[in-house]
Design an enzyme around this catalytic site. Structure first.
Site, PDB file in Angstrom:
ATOM      1  N   ASP A  22       0.811  -1.213   0.000  1.00 12.62           N
ATOM      2  CA  ASP A  22       0.000   0.000   0.000  1.00 12.62           C
ATOM      3  C   ASP A  22       0.846   1.265   0.000  1.00 12.62           C
ATOM      4  O   ASP A  22       2.038   1.245   0.329  1.00 12.62           O
ATOM      5  CB  ASP A  22      -0.978   0.011   1.170  1.00 12.62           C
ATOM      6  CG  ASP A  22      -0.294   0.009   2.534  1.00 12.62           C
ATOM      7  OD1 ASP A  22       0.749  -0.668   2.671  1.00 12.62           O
ATOM      8  OD2 ASP A  22      -0.791   0.664   3.466  1.00 12.62           O
TER       9      ASP A  22
ATOM     10  N   ASP B 172       8.513   4.537  -1.230  1.00 11.60           N
ATOM     11  CA  ASP B 172       7.853   3.878  -0.091  1.00 11.60           C
ATOM     12  C   ASP B 172       6.639   3.087  -0.563  1.00 11.60           C
ATOM     13  O   ASP B 172       5.527   3.556  -0.485  1.00 11.60           O
ATOM     14  CB  ASP B 172       7.446   4.944   0.920  1.00 11.60           C
ATOM     15  CG  ASP B 172       6.981   4.363   2.237  1.00 11.60           C
ATOM     16  OD1 ASP B 172       7.212   3.168   2.469  1.00 11.60           O
ATOM     17  OD2 ASP B 172       6.367   5.112   3.015  1.00 11.60           O
TER      18      ASP B 172
ATOM     19  N   GLU C  51      -0.016  -1.053   5.664  1.00 12.64           N
ATOM     20  CA  GLU C  51       1.094  -0.601   6.498  1.00 12.64           C
ATOM     21  C   GLU C  51       0.993   0.890   6.803  1.00 12.64           C
ATOM     22  O   GLU C  51       1.438   1.334   7.861  1.00 12.64           O
ATOM     23  CB  GLU C  51       2.439  -0.885   5.807  1.00 12.64           C
ATOM     24  CG  GLU C  51       3.657  -0.704   6.695  1.00 12.64           C
ATOM     25  CD  GLU C  51       4.207   0.724   6.738  1.00 12.64           C
ATOM     26  OE1 GLU C  51       5.030   1.018   7.615  1.00 12.64           O
ATOM     27  OE2 GLU C  51       3.804   1.555   5.876  1.00 12.64           O
TER      28      GLU C  51
ATOM     29  N   GLU D 285      12.229  -1.322   3.308  1.00 11.38           N
ATOM     30  CA  GLU D 285      11.896   0.100   3.401  1.00 11.38           C
ATOM     31  C   GLU D 285      13.069   0.921   2.855  1.00 11.38           C
ATOM     32  O   GLU D 285      14.216   0.472   2.867  1.00 11.38           O
ATOM     33  CB  GLU D 285      11.634   0.490   4.859  1.00 11.38           C
ATOM     34  CG  GLU D 285      10.343  -0.051   5.438  1.00 11.38           C
ATOM     35  CD  GLU D 285       9.129   0.797   5.095  1.00 11.38           C
ATOM     36  OE1 GLU D 285       9.282   1.771   4.329  1.00 11.38           O
ATOM     37  OE2 GLU D 285       8.037   0.478   5.593  1.00 11.38           O
TER      38      GLU D 285
ATOM     39  N   HIS E  13       6.206   9.863   0.698  1.00 12.25           N
ATOM     40  CA  HIS E  13       4.966  10.609   0.920  1.00 12.25           C
ATOM     41  C   HIS E  13       5.010  12.025   0.348  1.00 12.25           C
ATOM     42  O   HIS E  13       4.084  12.804   0.575  1.00 12.25           O
ATOM     43  CB  HIS E  13       4.597  10.690   2.413  1.00 12.25           C
ATOM     44  CG  HIS E  13       4.549   9.374   3.115  1.00 12.25           C
ATOM     45  ND1 HIS E  13       4.235   9.271   4.457  1.00 12.25           N
ATOM     46  CD2 HIS E  13       4.763   8.109   2.680  1.00 12.25           C
ATOM     47  CE1 HIS E  13       4.267   7.995   4.816  1.00 12.25           C
ATOM     48  NE2 HIS E  13       4.595   7.270   3.748  1.00 12.25           N
TER      49      HIS E  13
END
Length: 368
Positions: A78, A112, A142, A171, A345
């Site tokens: 996700d 990410d 997540e 990550e 993000h």
């Protein structure tokens, strides 16, 4: 991606950078991972050397070679919501660019963490007889509240699938091993007063004003840097949301501030909560989200061998990641993946092609 658009088949023989772009093109904001999970499952079921399991939108694939050691490569499917800025590059579908002497992939999830997921998928296809048995985990939810995590769900439903000697969470770490992680918790502190007309404010008690001392404590707080197993973890205690009031002519009778505490892995979850109670003595605390820290575990033999294979000095992980879940389950784990975590993000989220390829090469070397 439009709801009626068919999810494309994934070609796991692709270059991992090209596969990263293909994964980004399948939109998978949290709560909408299904199409990408379907594509991942379908591709993995074409590989006869793997056993494949599905739990909700989490897919687990395993080699069963009877090796002396088993490792986990894990990544989430996700992403956070798409950018709201029109024309932002960190959206869907992906955008490929040549910048200087490097090729770059822009799009939501490039960093990410679809670059890491692409590496997992290519390795799953390539490594028919790895030197260690490998469990590949592709999980949902997540980027939302920890109680919704697909990884946590599998740990509850089928813990035997996640038994291992060591785990690598892909990550973004700029290709450096990051050991352990800070813990994180969110909590809310509410102050109460008495409502009144603002023209007769002396009759009421202003709940927002009662937040002043709480905010002053936060402003005075000096976060610490704590060394754990040779790595320096920086803590943080910060207000992240605040609110109160009902109308422009009413003295508010309630007000609240939500606080985030990032704590080093020298503390258990209970010890971190106790520290918060001491800082905010006299206030009632409403706990909202609690996630433990993870010690680095770099003294374990499997971890030491992995660090040696990567060949770079390990660093601490400041943000919380699911290495904490593995640590709680007794599996030492590190973060290691392509891309800069500071780009996660963002509206221009991107990853360099060569970073994805370098991550793939390091893991392939370790497991071959």
């Amino acid at each position: 991606m439009a709801a009626d658009q068919q999810t494309p088949a994934l070609d796991l023989t692709m270059d991992p950078a090209d596969l990263t772009a293909a994964l980004v093109d399948v939109e998978s904001v949290s709560d909408h991972e299904g199409p990408l999970a379907d594509a991942v499952e379908a591709a993995l079921r074409e590989l006869p050397h793997l056993s494949v399991h599905r739990d909700g939108d989490t897919v687990v694939a395993r080699t069963e070679l009877g090796r002396d050691e088993r490792v986990i490569l894990a990544g989430h499917l996700d992403t956070v919501p798409l950018p709201t800025v029109e024309g932002a590059l960190g959206a869907v579908p992906s955008v490929r660019r040549r910048e200087g002497d490097r090729d770059v992939i822009y799009g939501r999830g490039t960093t990410d963490m679809k670059g890491g997921v692409a590496v997992q998928l290519v390795l799953a296809q390539q490594l028919r007889e790895p030197t260690r048995d490998v469990t590949y985990v592709f999980y949902d939810h997540e980027e939302v509240s920890s109680d919704a995590s697909g990884l946590g769900r599998v740990m509850r439903h089928s813990p035997q699938l996640l038994e291992a000697d060591f785990a690598v969470l892909l990550e973004p770490t700029n290709g450096t091993v990051e050991g352990g992680c800070n813990g994180t918790m969110r909590f809310r502190i509410t102050t109460h007063g008495r409502a009144a007309h603002s023209g007769r404010s002396w009759i009421g008690e202003n709940a927002i004003h009662k937040q002043a001392e709480l905010l002053a404590r936060l402003a005075r707080y000096e976060p610490r840097t704590i060394t754990v197993e040779g790595l320096d973890y920086r803590e943080g205690l910060n207000a992240i949301r605040t609110g109160g009031g009902v109308a422009g002519n009413v003295i508010p009778d309630t007000a609240w501030t939500e606080v985030n505490y990032r704590f080093a892995p020298d503390k258990t979850l209970e010890q971190a909560q106790q520290h918060v109670r001491e800082v905010f003595e006299g206030y009632e605390i409403e706990w909202q989200d609690l996630s433990p820290a993870a010690r680095p575990g770099l003294d374990r033999s499997a971890a030491a061998q992995f660090v040696a294979a990567v060949g770079l000095e390990p660093m601490p992980k400041y943000g919380w990641t699911d290495v904490a879940r593995f640590s709680e389950a007794g599996v030492p784990a590190v973060n290691f993946g392509p891309g800069d975590a500071l780009l996660a993000h963002t509206d221009d989220e991107h990853v360099h092609d060569d970073a994805v390829r370098a991550c793939h090469a390091a893991l392939a070397h370790w497991l071959s």
